[in-house]
Enzyme design. Structure first.
Site, short mmCIF file in Angstrom:
data_model
loop_
_atom_site.label_atom_id
_atom_site.label_comp_id
_atom_site.label_asym_id
_atom_site.label_seq_id
_atom_site.Cartn_x
_atom_site.Cartn_y
_atom_site.Cartn_z
N SER A 148 23.80 -38.50 -64.26
CA SER A 148 25.15 -37.61 -63.80
C SER A 148 25.69 -37.12 -64.76
O SER A 148 26.60 -38.69 -65.94
CB SER A 148 26.07 -38.22 -62.30
N LYS A 174 22.71 -33.90 -63.20
CA LYS A 174 23.83 -33.28 -62.44
C LYS A 174 25.00 -33.02 -63.04
O LYS A 174 25.28 -34.02 -63.88
CB LYS A 174 23.79 -34.48 -61.19
N LYS A 176 29.48 -32.79 -63.83
CA LYS A 176 30.52 -32.65 -62.48
C LYS A 176 31.36 -31.04 -62.70
O LYS A 176 31.56 -31.13 -63.86
CB LYS A 176 31.16 -33.75 -62.94
N ASP A 201 28.34 -31.44 -58.85
CA ASP A 201 28.91 -32.47 -57.69
C ASP A 201 30.65 -32.23 -58.62
O ASP A 201 31.22 -32.16 -59.40
CB ASP A 201 28.95 -33.89 -58.20
N GLU A 226 27.17 -30.41 -54.58
CA GLU A 226 27.78 -31.88 -53.91
C GLU A 226 29.19 -31.63 -53.48
O GLU A 226 30.00 -31.11 -54.14
CB GLU A 226 27.08 -33.13 -54.25
N ASP A 251 28.63 -36.07 -49.43
CA ASP A 251 28.20 -37.80 -50.45
C ASP A 251 29.74 -38.17 -49.22
O ASP A 251 29.25 -39.17 -48.41
CB ASP A 251 28.59 -37.44 -51.34
N LYS A 275 25.57 -43.86 -50.40
CA LYS A 275 25.48 -44.55 -50.72
C LYS A 275 26.15 -45.99 -49.66
O LYS A 275 26.65 -45.60 -48.78
CB LYS A 275 26.58 -44.73 -51.89
N GLY A 303 25.31 -43.02 -56.57
CA GLY A 303 25.10 -44.20 -57.82
C GLY A 303 27.09 -43.96 -57.61
O GLY A 303 27.93 -43.52 -57.48
C1 NPQ Z 1 29.81 -39.58 -57.01
N1 NPQ Z 1 28.50 -40.97 -58.99
O1 NPQ Z 1 28.33 -39.33 -56.43
C2 NPQ Z 1 30.32 -40.99 -58.05
C3 NPQ Z 1 31.13 -40.33 -58.29
C4 NPQ Z 1 32.00 -41.33 -58.87
C5 NPQ Z 1 27.66 -41.04 -60.48
O2 NPQ Z 1 28.45 -39.01 -60.40
C6 NPQ Z 1 34.55 -45.77 -60.64
C7 NPQ Z 1 34.11 -45.51 -59.07
C8 NPQ Z 1 34.29 -44.36 -61.26
C9 NPQ Z 1 33.39 -44.72 -58.30
C10 NPQ Z 1 32.99 -42.39 -61.51
C11 NPQ Z 1 28.24 -40.64 -60.12
C12 NPQ Z 1 33.13 -43.09 -60.51
C13 NPQ Z 1 33.51 -43.25 -59.30
C14 NPQ Z 1 32.62 -41.36 -60.50
C15 NPQ Z 1 32.77 -42.66 -58.28
O3 NPQ Z 1 30.69 -38.79 -56.75
MG MG Z 2 28.70 -37.30 -55.43
#
Ligand code: NPQ
Ligand code: MG
Length: 383
Positions: A148, A174, A176, A201, A226, A251, A275, A303
Site C-alpha cells: 500500500s 495499491k 492511496k 483506496d 476501495e 473496507d 481485517k 493491513g
Molecule cells: C486501509 N491500510 O486499507 C488501511 C488504512 C490505514 C495499509 O492502506 C494508522 C492506523 C495508520 C491505521 C493508515 C493500508 C493507518 C491505518 C492507513 C489504516 O484502508
Molecule cells: Mg482500505
C-alpha cells in the site's frame, strides 16, 4: 475418535491468570499519508495473557487518532481496562466463541475485542501445538501480498515510489487517493507500468456527488476501487457500483458478518477487504470469508500497519482458500526498522510471504524492543 479429541479440547479450560497491556508507539521508516491524514509513528496496544504456564499475545490495531476508524488506542485502553479485562480475568475461557459471548454486552469496540481474541488464539495454539493457520483452516504455506503506497508529494514522485516497490518484488500495488489527487496520479502510474496489478483506496473521502470524478478510473484496468464513500453508506456504494465496471471493494463499511451479507445483497461491492480488527476478531473474519466464498465474492486481507504480532495473524488468515487477491501484508521493513517480534517477515521473490507454522501466531517477542516503544504498561493480576 477424532471427534472425541476435538470436543475434549473444546471444553478444556484456559484460566485467564494475568493480562498485561502495553501501549506502544512505533516509529515508521517513512511517513504514511492517506485521505484522512499523515502519520510518522504508529500506535497500538499489545495484549499479553498468562494462562497455566503459557503466554499469548494479541495486537489491538486502533491508532492514536480516530482517522481510519472511530476507535483509538485511548478508547481501546479504556474499554480493555474497564470492561473487557474484568469480563475475563480469573475466568475459564474455552475458545474464541466463549470469549465473544462473554463480551457480547460490550457494544462496539471491535478492535479492542479483536486484540484479546488474537491473544486467546495464540494461547490455544500453544496449548494444542497447532499453528493459527491450521486452527483457522488455512491451506497455503505462502500467501500472495502487495504493498500500500501512501499519497506522495507529487504524481511523478508517486511513480518513483511505485517503481521502487516493483523493484523490491511486490507484484501488486495499491495507491492511496483523495480528492485532487486521484485520476491524474493513477493515470500516470498506469502509464508508467501498463501491466502491473493496480488498485486504489480512497478511505471514504468522496460522496456520491464528488465520486463522479472517479468514473474516469474505469478505463485504467484497476483490480478494484476501495471504499470511495463513507463508512455508514452501503446504499450509495450500491448506486456507484451500478455505474462502474471496475469492482468496488468495501473496507471501512464492513463491520460485521451482517454488513457483509447486506452489502452483497444490495450489490454495494464485488470484492471485500477483511481485517480482523475492524470486524471484532479472527472468528468474525473467518465467518465473513466463508460467506463471501459461498457467494463467489473474492476477498483479500487488509493491513493496519501491524507489528510482527498482527502481521503473523494476517498471514494465517490470508492462507484461507477464499483469499484470492493479494493482501496488504508487506515485509516488516516496509514499515519498521525495528519490530517487536524476533521474527522479521521478508518478501519471497514471487511476491509472497511465508506463513508462520509454529504453534499459535508462531512469533516471539523482542523484550528490549517492547520496552523501547512502550509508553504505558499495566498488569491485571488474578493470582
Ligand atoms: C486501509 N491500510 O486499507 C488501511 C488504512 C490505514 C495499509 O492502506 C494508522 C492506523 C495508520 C491505521 C493508515 C493500508 C493507518 C491505518 C492507513 C489504516 O484502508
Ligand atoms: Mg482500505
Amino acid at each position: 475418535m477424532g471427534d472425541t479429541t476435538q470436543s475434549r479440547k473444546a471444553l478444556e479450560s484456559m484460566k485467564i491468570e494475568r493480562v498485561s497491556l502495553y501501549h506502544l508507539r512505533m516509529p515508521l521508516v517513512a511517513p504514511f499519508e492517506t485521505s484522512f491524514g499523515r502519520i510518522d509513528t504508529r500506535d497500538c496496544i499489545l495484549i499479553e495473557i498468562d494462562s497455566q504456564g503459557l503466554v499469548g499475545y494479541g495486537e489491538c490495531v486502533a491508532d492514536r487518532d480516530p482517522g481510519y476508524s472511530s476507535e483509538t488506542s485511548g478508547t481501546a485502553w479504556h474499554i480493555l481496562h474497564d470492561f473487557i479485562i474484568p469480563a475475563i480475568l480469573g475466568e475459564d475461557v474455552h475458545n474464541a466463541d466463549d470469549f465473544q459471548s462473554r463480551v457480547a454486552g460490550i457494544r462496539g469496540h471491535a478492535m479492542a475485542k479483536a486484540g484479546v481474541e488474537m491473544a486467546l488464539w495464540d494461547l490455544l495454539g500453544k496449548r494444542d501445538e497447532l499453528s493459527l493457520r491450521d486452527m483457522l483452516g488455512g491451506r497455503q504455506n505462502r500467501v500472495a501480498v502487495g504493498v500500500s503506497v501512501g499519497i506522495q508529494a507529487s504524481a511523478p514522485r508517486l511513480v518513483e515510489e511505485v517503481g521502487g516497490y516493483l523493484q523490491q518484488g511486490y507484484g501488486r500495488i495499491k495507491i492511496k487517493i483523495k480528492p485532487g489527487r486521484d485520476v491524474t496520479d493513477t493515470r500516470l502510474v498506469r502509464g508508467a507500468f501498463p501491466n502491473i496489478l493496480l488498485q486504489v483506496d480512497a478511505n471514504s473521502a468522496y460522496t456520491l456527488e464528488t465520486a463522479t470524478e472517479l468514473l474516469a478510473l474505469d478505463d485504467l484496468d484497476l483490480l478494484l476501487i476501495e471504499q470511495p464513500l463513507a463508512e455508514d453508506d452501503l446504499w450509495d456504494h450500491s448506486r456507484l457500483q451500478a455505474r462502474v465496471k471496475t469492482p468496488i471493494c468495501l473496507d471501512e463499511s464492513i463491520l460485521s458478518l451482517r454488513h457483509a451479507r447486506q452489502a452483497l445483497e444490495m450489490r454495494a461491492c464485488r470484492v471485500v477487504n477483511i481485517k480482523a480488527g475492524r470486524v471484532g476478531g479472527l472468528s468474525q473474519a473467518v465467518a465473513i470469508h466463508d460467506l463471501c466464498a459461498a457467494e463467489g465474492i473474492p476477498v483479500w486481507c487488509g493491513g493496519m500497519l501491524e507489528t510482527g504480532v498482527g502481521r503473523a495473524a494476517n498471514l494465517a488468515l490470508a492462507s484461507l482458500p477464499g483469499f484470492t487477491l493479494p493482501g496488504d501484508i508487506s515485509a516488516s521493513e516496509r514499515y519498521y526498522l525495528q519490530d517487536i517480534t524476533q521474527e522479521r517477515f521478508t518478501l519471497n521473490p514471487d511476491s509472497t510471504i511465508t506463513v508462520p507454522d509454529k504453534p499459535g501466531l508462531g512469533v516471539s517477542i523482542d523484550r528490549a524492543a517492547l520496552e523501547r516503544f512502550c509508553l504505558q504498561r499495566q498488569v491485571f493480576d488474578n493470582r
